[in-house]
Write an enzyme that holds these catalytic residues in place. Structure first.
Site, PDB file in Angstrom:
ATOM      1  N   SER A 101       0.774  -1.205   0.137  1.00  0.00           N
ATOM      2  CA  SER A 101       0.028   0.023  -0.097  1.00  0.00           C
ATOM      3  C   SER A 101       0.785   1.396  -0.143  1.00  0.00           C
ATOM      4  CB  SER A 101      -0.970   0.021   1.112  1.00  0.00           C
ATOM      5  OG  SER A 101      -2.031   1.025   1.205  1.00  0.00           O
ATOM      6  N   HIS A 160      -8.651   1.428   0.045  1.00  0.00           N
ATOM      7  CA  HIS A 160      -8.394   0.450  -1.297  1.00  0.00           C
ATOM      8  C   HIS A 160      -9.940  -0.047  -1.714  1.00  0.00           C
ATOM      9  CE1 HIS A 160      -4.046   0.510  -1.556  1.00  0.00           C
ATOM     10  NE2 HIS A 160      -3.965   0.334  -0.233  1.00  0.00           N
TER      11      HIS A 160
END
Length: 305
Positions: free
Chosen positions: A91, A199
């Site tokens: 991430s 996300h």
């Protein structure tokens, strides 16, 4: 010493006092903190060393703190002669990988990560969302559990390792998905201490703003392979603004990424930055992958031996 992967951690790895040992014992690491402070317009060392857990956990703070710590640890490793064949980050860590590979400078990386953290914090504050780790259930069953939810947005978002997948979404939808997972046989469902549905499509507005912001930056060709969260493949870096927009609203396919790297011969790694979460994932993805956590000078010295 050369390793296959440099793994860079994502949000959640932060902890009070992070990076202080590196700052005090490595000139290269200290310079990273100083340059990051100049670029961010705040004392990043003070943020990392003196903030309490609650302050550091705010997205706008944790992202710049983790990025800086990871880059400082990388600088200390390189100072000791440690080299890597490829980079990958979880991430937020993908931004660190871009900086580690020379695609963005440290100064530009700080500016981009600072903006990303602010945009994501704003999005999190505007949405009643959350995340939860589902343990002991096949990925396909978790995907089906999320697809059954009709009261809001919830998605599988972090494919961490076999038997562990994180889902995220609006609170009501997340709660329903958790119940669906339990009914399907999940061993545990652990709510995570984050307020954002990261996300997922709920980050779309923030993602579009980030794309507009990074469009003004100049990107260089990578000096080593970067494996992408989106599909686990080597990142082409052809259109990074579009990639980073998609990155914010798409799942992190970490298991696939690691498996692809191993197929290319990358069977050793260092987790460069705070914590040892990715080291734990590595052992569950493959017993053939060796990974060392490097969060302080002791880790740096061990990795250089």
């Amino acid at each position: 010493m050369e390793y296959g992967f440099a793994f860079f951690p994502g949000q959640g790895a932060q902890a009070p006092g992070m990076g202080k040992d590196l700052y005090e014992n490595s000139q290269a690491a200290r310079l990273v903190f100083e340059e990051a402070s100049d670029g961010a317009g705040l004392d990043v060392a003070k943020l990392c060393f003196d903030s309490d857990k609650e302050t550091l956990s705010r997205t706008e703070n944790s992202q710049i703190a983790i990025f800086t710590h990871s880059m400082a640890a990388l600088a200390a490793l390189r100072e000791q002669g440690v080299r890597f064949r490829a980079a990958a980050g979880f991430s937020l860590g993908e931004y660190t990988a871009l900086a580690a590979a020379g695609v963005v400078s440290l100064a530009d990386g700080v500016r981009i990560v600072s903006m990303r953290g602010k945009l994501m914090q704003r999005a999190a504050d505007a949405i009643d969302g959350g995340m939860a780790a589902i343990l002991g259930l096949e990925d396909a069953a978790i995907e089906q559990a999320c697809a059954k939810v009709t009261c809001g947005v919830v998605r599988p978002v972090n494919y961490n390792c076999p038997g562990q997948l994180v889902i995220a979404g609006e609170k009501a939808a997340l709660a329903e998905a958790i119940e669906n997972c339990k009914a399907a046989g999940a061993r545990r469902a652990l709510p995570l201490a984050v307020s954002g549905a990261f996300h997922t499509p709920l980050m779309a507005e923030a993602a579009a703003e980030l794309r507009a912001f990074v469009s003004d930056f100049t990107f260089a060709a990578p000096q080593m392979d970067i494996y992408s969260n989106l599909d686990g493949a080597v990142l082409s870096c052809g259109d990074l603004p579009a990639h980073l927009e998609q990155h914010m609203i798409s799942p992190v396919r970490w298991t696939r990424l690691v498996q692809n790297g191993m197929s290319a011969g990358l069977t050793s790694a260092c987790e460069v930055g705070p914590g040892k979460t990715l080291t734990g994932f590595a052992g569950k993805i493959s017993k053939e992958l060796t990974c060392k956590p490097v969060a302080d000078m002791a880790g740096v010295q061990a990795a250089a031996e």
